[in-house]
Design an enzyme around this catalytic site. Structure first.
Site, PDB file in Angstrom:
ATOM      1  N   THR A 131       7.116 -26.863  51.598  1.00 62.51           N
ATOM      2  CA  THR A 131       6.697 -26.167  52.818  1.00 62.51           C
ATOM      3  C   THR A 131       7.733 -26.296  53.924  1.00 62.51           C
ATOM      4  OG1 THR A 131       4.393 -26.476  52.248  1.00 62.51           O
ATOM      5  CG2 THR A 131       4.849 -26.076  54.544  1.00 62.51           C
ATOM      6  N   SER A 152       6.750 -27.811  45.263  1.00 68.27           N
ATOM      7  CA  SER A 152       6.774 -29.031  44.438  1.00 68.27           C
ATOM      8  C   SER A 152       5.751 -29.009  43.311  1.00 68.27           C
ATOM      9  CB  SER A 152       6.596 -30.276  45.304  1.00 68.27           C
ATOM     10  OG  SER A 152       5.282 -30.385  45.792  1.00 68.27           O
ATOM     11  N   THR A 193       5.201 -31.477  49.743  1.00 75.06           N
ATOM     12  CA  THR A 193       4.314 -32.639  49.869  1.00 75.06           C
ATOM     13  C   THR A 193       3.298 -32.749  48.728  1.00 75.06           C
ATOM     14  OG1 THR A 193       2.727 -31.435  51.250  1.00 75.06           O
ATOM     15  CG2 THR A 193       4.492 -32.636  52.394  1.00 75.06           C
ATOM     16  N   ASP A 194       3.073 -31.633  47.995  1.00 75.11           N
ATOM     17  CA  ASP A 194       2.002 -31.668  46.983  1.00 75.11           C
ATOM     18  C   ASP A 194       2.255 -32.696  45.882  1.00 75.11           C
ATOM     19  OD1 ASP A 194       0.485 -29.844  48.304  1.00 75.11           O
ATOM     20  OD2 ASP A 194       1.089 -28.129  47.091  1.00 75.11           O
TER      21      ASP A 194
HETATM   22  N1  ASP Z   1       2.914 -26.434  48.235  1.00 77.41           N
HETATM   23  C1  ASP Z   1       3.874 -27.157  49.036  1.00 77.41           C
HETATM   24  C2  ASP Z   1       4.765 -27.970  48.109  1.00 77.41           C
HETATM   25  O1  ASP Z   1       4.364 -28.988  47.638  1.00 77.41           O
HETATM   26  C3  ASP Z   1       3.147 -28.032  49.991  1.00 77.41           C
HETATM   27  C4  ASP Z   1       4.009 -28.752  50.977  1.00 77.41           C
HETATM   28  O2  ASP Z   1       5.196 -28.899  50.836  1.00 77.41           O
HETATM   29  O3  ASP Z   1       3.423 -29.240  51.983  1.00 77.41           O
HETATM   30  O4  ASP Z   1       5.854 -27.566  47.848  1.00 77.41           O
END
Ligand code: ASP
Length: 324
Positions: free
Chosen positions: A13, A59, A92-93
């Site tokens: 993100t 991710s 973050t995932d």
């Molecule tokens: N879907 C995103 C990822 O993990 C979520 C994030 O980065 O907050 O790439």
């Protein structure tokens, strides 16, 4: 001399944009690491920064090949005398999985800092720019040496060993409840309150690791069926982690499923679906499965894959799980 950092962009993100500033969830990874850095006023003043972009993805798309590649890249940079620290931008995932893998495989006095964002770069009050600057400041600070792999988000410096996403959308998704928090970045300065007690070498070396054996996580619950265990055995899994109830309590199907898997030579580990607390030994219901002790199900899976890749047997894995 100014600190010399390598900034590795992998996506997430923090590198994503959406159609308008109020869209916080529907976004696509669009920004390269160079452009992301260039868009943040003053970011390049923190240190001499060299950028690298091995991949640029959400991710959820990451797997063993990319994580191994990233770990090797980090290790190579840490060995270089002209690099003082490494920062990695990451979605973050699945950040906690990469962070724990790095915790088990990369050990250097030099700081390694993972950073992400909960809001895309195009959002009102995007958290990525400050998170990235805080991560760079943390990595550049000599006080961050010898603290293991770190995660920086929302002003918190969290140990990779304990990092876990605890909220689906809020910017304080990591560390807000205090779990694993080693310090904070306040007004441009990393301030630590905790120094982790880490052995000088990581439990696993990266050398020779080309891939990792398959290990599945099976969630346990009331009325759980036995077929996931049969399916995992049939698919060739080498180990199973049960995200069990309470202190590793197993439903009747999980008891049968683990017994069947162990008979077929798989290693079974009882972790817990409960977010806090340990899973202790319980001879009465273990049936040959091992307790995950302080590891959550995702961490137990990563540790078990590495242990199996290194040819560790049941007793050695038991000892490892007690130590991690
Ligand atoms: N879907 C995103 C990822 O993990 C979520 C994030 O980065 O907050 O790439």
């Amino acid at each position: 001399m100014r600190p010399r950092l390598v900034l590795i962009g992998t996506g997430g993100t923090i590198a994503a944009t959406a159609g308008d500033a109020r869209t916080l969830t529907g976004y696509l990874v669009t920004q390269g690491i160079e452009a992301m850095l260039a868009a943040i006023p003053g970011a390049r003043d923190v240190a001499d920064i060299r950028c690298e972009q091995p991949f640029n993805v959400d991710s959820r798309n990451l797997g063993t090949a990319q994580v191994l590649r990233l770990a090797r890249l980090i290790e190579r940079h840490l060995r270089a005398p002209d690099v003082d620290a490494v920062v990695v931008t990451h979605g973050t995932d699945s950040l906690e999985e990469t962070a724990f893998f790095l915790h088990l495989t990369v050990r250097s006095p030099k700081p390694v800092v993972l950073v992400g964002a909960m809001r895309p770069a195009s959002a009102l009050s995007a958290d990525g720019p400050l998170n990235l600057v805080n991560a760079l400041l943390t990595a550049a600070d000599p006080a961050s040496r010898d603290r293991g792999v770190l995660v920086v988000l929302n002003d918190c410096i969290v140990a990779a060993r304990h990092a876990a996403k605890r909220h689906t959308t809020r910017v304080d998704a990591f560390g807000a409840d205090g779990t694993g928090v080693l310090g904070a970045v306040t007004d441009g300065q990393a301030r630590y309150s905790v120094r982790p007690d880490l052995p000088a070498t990581a439990p696993f070396a990266l050398s020779g690791l080309r891939t990792l054996p398959p290990v599945d996580v099976i969630l346990d619950y009331q009325d759980a069926p036995a077929y996931p265990y049969a399916a995992a055995i049939q698919a060739g899994s080498r180990g199973l982690v049960v995200a069990a109830m309470g202190n590793g309590s197993l439903s009747p199907a999980a008891v049968r499923g683990c017994a069947q898997a162990i008979r077929r030579g798989l290693v079974c580990v009882r972790a817990s679906r409960v977010p806090d607390g340990l899973v202790t030994d319980d001879a009465a219901q273990a049936g040959g499965s091992l307790a995950a002790h302080a590891l959550n199900p995702l961490q137990a899976r990563i540790a078990l894959r590495l242990a199996l890749a290194r040819g560790m047997g049941r007793a050695e894995i038991d000892g490892l799980l007690r130590r991690l």
